[in-house]
Design a protein around this motif. Structure first.
Motif, PDB file in Angstrom:
ATOM      1  N   SER A   1       0.831  -1.210   0.000  1.00 27.68           N
ATOM      2  CA  SER A   1       0.000   0.000   0.000  1.00 27.68           C
ATOM      3  C   SER A   1       0.864   1.258   0.000  1.00 27.68           C
ATOM      4  N   MET A   2       2.006   1.201   0.682  1.00 22.31           N
ATOM      5  CA  MET A   2       2.916   2.353   0.685  1.00 22.31           C
ATOM      6  C   MET A   2       3.625   2.519  -0.664  1.00 22.31           C
ATOM      7  N   MET A   3       3.738   1.418  -1.422  1.00 15.63           N
ATOM      8  CA  MET A   3       4.427   1.461  -2.709  1.00 15.63           C
ATOM      9  C   MET A   3       3.542   1.992  -3.845  1.00 15.63           C
ATOM     10  N   VAL A   4       2.247   2.155  -3.577  1.00 17.19           N
ATOM     11  CA  VAL A   4       1.315   2.567  -4.631  1.00 17.19           C
ATOM     12  C   VAL A   4       1.760   3.862  -5.296  1.00 17.19           C
ATOM     13  N   GLY A   5       2.176   4.829  -4.482  1.00 19.40           N
ATOM     14  CA  GLY A   5       2.565   6.132  -5.019  1.00 19.40           C
ATOM     15  C   GLY A   5       3.683   6.073  -6.035  1.00 19.40           C
ATOM     16  N   ALA A   6       4.532   5.060  -5.942  1.00 14.83           N
ATOM     17  CA  ALA A   6       5.664   4.952  -6.864  1.00 14.83           C
ATOM     18  C   ALA A   6       5.226   4.521  -8.259  1.00 14.83           C
ATOM     19  N   TYR A   7       3.989   3.992  -8.386  1.00 19.54           N
ATOM     20  CA  TYR A   7       3.558   3.440  -9.674  1.00 19.54           C
ATOM     21  C   TYR A   7       2.349   4.163 -10.274  1.00 19.54           C
ATOM     22  N   THR A   8       1.896   5.239  -9.645  1.00 20.53           N
ATOM     23  CA  THR A   8       0.710   5.937 -10.152  1.00 20.53           C
ATOM     24  C   THR A   8       0.962   6.634 -11.485  1.00 20.53           C
ATOM     25  N   SER A   9       2.211   6.943 -11.795  1.00 19.74           N
ATOM     26  CA  SER A   9       2.515   7.673 -13.030  1.00 19.74           C
ATOM     27  C   SER A   9       2.874   6.759 -14.203  1.00 19.74           C
ATOM     28  N   LEU A  10       2.704   5.441 -14.034  1.00 19.99           N
ATOM     29  CA  LEU A  10       3.030   4.516 -15.122  1.00 19.99           C
ATOM     30  C   LEU A  10       2.135   4.771 -16.333  1.00 19.99           C
ATOM     31  N   GLU A  11       2.711   4.635 -17.511  1.00 23.20           N
ATOM     32  CA  GLU A  11       1.956   4.806 -18.760  1.00 23.20           C
ATOM     33  C   GLU A  11       2.302   3.687 -19.734  1.00 23.20           C
ATOM     34  N   GLY A  12       1.402   3.452 -20.694  1.00 21.11           N
ATOM     35  CA  GLY A  12       1.682   2.501 -21.766  1.00 21.11           C
ATOM     36  C   GLY A  12       1.788   1.073 -21.287  1.00 21.11           C
ATOM     37  N   ALA A  13       2.764   0.355 -21.833  1.00 23.35           N
ATOM     38  CA  ALA A  13       2.945  -1.068 -21.548  1.00 23.35           C
ATOM     39  C   ALA A  13       3.200  -1.354 -20.067  1.00 23.35           C
ATOM     40  N   PRO A  14       4.049  -0.559 -19.392  1.00 20.48           N
ATOM     41  CA  PRO A  14       4.255  -0.830 -17.962  1.00 20.48           C
ATOM     42  C   PRO A  14       2.958  -0.728 -17.153  1.00 20.48           C
ATOM     43  N   ARG A  15       2.092   0.250 -17.504  1.00 21.27           N
ATOM     44  CA  ARG A  15       0.825   0.388 -16.784  1.00 21.27           C
ATOM     45  C   ARG A  15      -0.083  -0.823 -17.021  1.00 21.27           C
ATOM     46  N   THR A  16      -0.132  -1.274 -18.276  1.00 23.82           N
ATOM     47  CA  THR A  16      -0.948  -2.450 -18.608  1.00 23.82           C
ATOM     48  C   THR A  16      -0.452  -3.684 -17.862  1.00 23.82           C
ATOM     49  N   LEU A  17       0.870  -3.829 -17.811  1.00 20.07           N
ATOM     50  CA  LEU A  17       1.470  -4.963 -17.108  1.00 20.07           C
ATOM     51  C   LEU A  17       1.148  -4.908 -15.615  1.00 20.07           C
ATOM     52  N   MET A  18       1.234  -3.715 -15.024  1.00 20.48           N
ATOM     53  CA  MET A  18       0.938  -3.554 -13.602  1.00 20.48           C
ATOM     54  C   MET A  18      -0.532  -3.872 -13.311  1.00 20.48           C
ATOM     55  N   GLU A  19      -1.443  -3.409 -14.172  1.00 19.43           N
ATOM     56  CA  GLU A  19      -2.866  -3.688 -13.974  1.00 19.43           C
ATOM     57  C   GLU A  19      -3.147  -5.188 -14.027  1.00 19.43           C
ATOM     58  N   ALA A  20      -2.503  -5.884 -14.977  1.00 13.96           N
ATOM     59  CA  ALA A  20      -2.681  -7.333 -15.080  1.00 13.96           C
ATOM     60  C   ALA A  20      -2.109  -8.043 -13.851  1.00 13.96           C
ATOM     61  N   LEU A  21      -0.976  -7.534 -13.371  1.00 14.04           N
ATOM     62  CA  LEU A  21      -0.321  -8.108 -12.197  1.00 14.04           C
ATOM     63  C   LEU A  21      -1.213  -7.974 -10.963  1.00 14.04           C
ATOM     64  N   VAL A  22      -1.777  -6.797 -10.780  1.00 15.08           N
ATOM     65  CA  VAL A  22      -2.639  -6.550  -9.631  1.00 15.08           C
ATOM     66  C   VAL A  22      -3.907  -7.400  -9.725  1.00 15.08           C
ATOM     67  N   ALA A  23      -4.512  -7.440 -10.911  1.00 17.94           N
ATOM     68  CA  ALA A  23      -5.762  -8.193 -11.085  1.00 17.94           C
ATOM     69  C   ALA A  23      -5.575  -9.676 -10.793  1.00 17.94           C
ATOM     70  N   SER A  24      -4.498 -10.260 -11.315  1.00 19.04           N
ATOM     71  CA  SER A  24      -4.270 -11.698 -11.116  1.00 19.04           C
ATOM     72  C   SER A  24      -3.994 -12.019  -9.656  1.00 19.04           C
ATOM     73  N   ASN A  25      -3.314 -11.108  -8.965  1.00 22.63           N
ATOM     74  CA  ASN A  25      -2.961 -11.381  -7.573  1.00 22.63           C
ATOM     75  C   ASN A  25      -4.092 -11.069  -6.606  1.00 22.63           C
ATOM     76  N   LEU A  26      -5.019 -10.218  -7.014  1.00 24.61           N
ATOM     77  CA  LEU A  26      -6.200  -9.976  -6.174  1.00 24.61           C
ATOM     78  C   LEU A  26      -6.983 -11.262  -5.944  1.00 24.61           C
ATOM     79  N   ILE A  27      -7.095 -12.059  -7.003  1.00 25.67           N
ATOM     80  CA  ILE A  27      -7.798 -13.340  -6.901  1.00 25.67           C
ATOM     81  C   ILE A  27      -7.063 -14.263  -5.929  1.00 25.67           C
ATOM     82  N   LYS A  28      -5.725 -14.326  -6.051  1.00 27.72           N
ATOM     83  CA  LYS A  28      -4.932 -15.178  -5.168  1.00 27.72           C
ATOM     84  C   LYS A  28      -5.067 -14.754  -3.709  1.00 27.72           C
TER      85      LYS A  28
END
Length: 316
Positions: free
Chosen positions: A279-306
């Protein structure tokens, strides 16, 4: 201590006597007690080693001399800190009481005091002196024993100056986490010191420390699994570091993936620390754009289920 002992001897905790004969073998200059050079030890011991009882009385006399305010405060503090670690109860108790009586008067942000504490903790780092000559072996002071280090670090935790003093601050952190003679208590204190640095150190001085602190913390997380509380402190420290230096984390999606994976493997208490770090690391990734942002969204979504499945498993 007997000064005719070779450098090949095993480390013995400071304050305990050590005996050997001149026929013990090995080569090199005689090995002094931890925290002293051979020259300094020779000045104190001379040619006739003292009995433990004589040494205890002498140390007690020094503490009482300091109590009588015969030594300037800046000179006395380091002696009291070292004496408080002594293996003899009478010496350690007397020094502890005197330190407590002076706490409100001591300026723990005084560079002279802090530099002396670091100097005693680390010994003489093998660098060239200002004159350009390598320090003579008989003048080189070794680091103090673990017992003394355990008394020094709590005082560093009182000090803003200690958090800012580079490179000594990072050297103490790495020694406490990975040194040859460290233990669980010293690791815990040095992790507290990392938290202290993350909170206290100003932006201009913490930025150069960031990569070294992050490397040390991830190394500890990957290699040290014996103590869940210690791991929790390490994860939490990574989170605090990300809040101070977000740019250090922005491109490192592998670290986020590692933390998500740890959520399904670690103990419940440790998982809570990982969640807080994420939760503290969120601020470091809020400015992601393009492919890195898409990758991060997929990473978060898959791990939410886990994470949800793991939470349901914990409940049942």
């Amino acid at each position: 201590y007997v000064l005719n002992e070779s450098q090949s001897r095993q480390n013995v905790p400071s304050g305990q006597s050590c005996s050997s004969s001149s026929s013990s073998g090995g080569s090199g200059i005689p090995q002094p007690p931890p925290g002293m050079s051979f020259y300094a030890a020779k000045r104190v011991i001379g040619d006739s080693p003292w009995t433990p009882e004589q040494l205890e009385q002498c140390k007690l006399g020094i503490v009482k001399f300091i109590e009588a305010e015969q030594v300037p405060e800046l000179e006395a503090i380091i002696h009291l800190v070292i004496a408080s670690s002594d293996t003899r109860h009478s010496v350690a108790t007397a020094a502890d009481l005197e330190l407590k009586s002076k706490q409100s008067l001591i300026d723990w942000n005084n560079p002279t005091i802090i530099n002396k504490l670091y100097k005693v903790y680390l010994g003489d780092i093998p660098l060239k002196t200002k004159e350009g000559a390598v320090l003579k072996p008989e003048l080189k002071r070794d680091p103090v024993s673990t017992r003394v280090k355990l008394k020094i670090v709590p005082h560093l935790l009182r000090s803003r100056q200690a958090a800012e003093t580079f490179p000594a601050n990072i050297q103490v952190v790495y020694d406490g986490l990975f040194g040859a003679n460290t233990n669980a208590k010293l690791r815990t204190l040095c992790l507290q010191f990392v938290h202290h640095i993350c909170i206290i150190c100003p932006d201009s001085k913490i930025k150069p420390l960031g990569p070294m602190l992050l490397n040390g913390l991830t190394k500890l997380i990957n290699e040290y699994k014996e103590d869940p509380k210690l791991l929790s402190m390490a994860y939490s420290a990574v989170g605090k570091l990300s809040s101070r230096i977000p740019q250090l984390f922005t491109k490192d999606l592998a670290l986020v993936q590692q933390f998500f994976e740890a959520l399904s493997k670690e103990e419940p208490d440790t998982r809570l620390a990982i969640q807080e770090a994420l939760s503290m690391m969120v601020g470091a990734y809020t400015s992601l754009e393009g492919a890195p942002r898409t990758l991060m969204e997929a990473l978060v979504a898959s791990n939410l289920i886990k994470v949800r499945l793991q939470s349901e498993k914990d409940v049942t």
